[in-house]
Motif scaffolding. Sequence first.
Motif: not given
Length: 336
Positions: A172-199
Amino acid sequence: MGEHGAIRLESLTRSYGRVVALDDVDLEVRAGEMMTLVGPSGSGKSTILRLIAGLDRPDGGRILVDGQDVSQVPPHRRAVAMVFQDFALYPHLTVLGNLLFGLRVRRVRRDEADRRARSAAERLGIGDLLDRYPDQTSGGQRQRIALARALLREPTVYLLDEPLASLDAPLRFATRADLLALHRDLGTTTVHVTHDQAEAMTLGDRVAVLDRGRIRQVGPPQQVYDEPADMFVAGFLGSPPMNLVPGGAVLGGSRGLILGIRPEDLTLDVDGSIEVTVDVVEALGSESILLTRGADGTRLTVRAGPRCGARPGETVRLRPNPDRVHHFDAETGRRR
Ligand SMILES: Nc1ncnc2c1ncn2[C@@H]1O[C@H](COP(=O)(O)OP(=O)(O)O)[C@@H](O)[C@H]1O
Ligand SMILES: [Mg+2]
């Protein structure tokens, strides 16, 4: 990059029978932004995503994408790609088949589709899994397949419903970083849902905190953490949660107030103003969490150093950081 995909929710309401899932929700997501919706289970997060995707209809209110009311637009014509918590892959298709499916539906030419699918797979590090079936892959790999499939839709908006929830902690930790990098590259509007406050703290440009179908606060994560608008937000963001103490008790203040202080804003100090007894010491390696109790019974959780030396049963003194004491109205719970 970033000029498309602004979302505006206006007075959205949705009930299921007697359950009010959304109660007058207003929210603006800027073009190119990553907005994280966070809240306890049942607070209405998935309902918001389904309404944006067009998989469900609101009882009232409007949904605008780039200024256009999309209420009457069917889901397949909305330029959104949704990734569900359970990934929803086709079990009878290979990974490549799963990636090609949407492209074929949209009649992309075979060789072009193949090229795009392989490139998305490479990007998400699943290029060597293309011939496998979903049940021959791990949870983390399935999660990446679902993301690759969403990537291939080239949407103006990504909707991610707890995409990391079923992964174990390191992944989860590794994929979280990948998601961030992906979003930074693409710059596409993203709505992300979580119940995890660290996320929520790490993944969003801004967070919206939901409680029982209502938005309590919207802002950059650190700002919401530092200045929670009410006691619900104060208690929800942060782990362990903020200490909330009646006015007139160990933190001072007057009656009619609830005072809040985060565990990291209490320091072990022989000259500290608060005397407490240590009940429990949780040594977590990188830090210790002390569960303590004042003379009047007030419970205070303290975040201390990894080798702080405190022992259960011991009496210690705490120094609250006076700049980081929060004040809430005892009646309304609102910040004062
Ligand atoms: N299709 C449905 N039928 C009945 N109740 C529903 C349905 N979808 C959601 N709800 C209810 O609406 C509330 C909000 O649900 P949901 O948006 O899924 O919450 P979250 O994603 O924050 O956990 C919950 O009480 C849930 O039980
Ligand atoms: Mg949900």
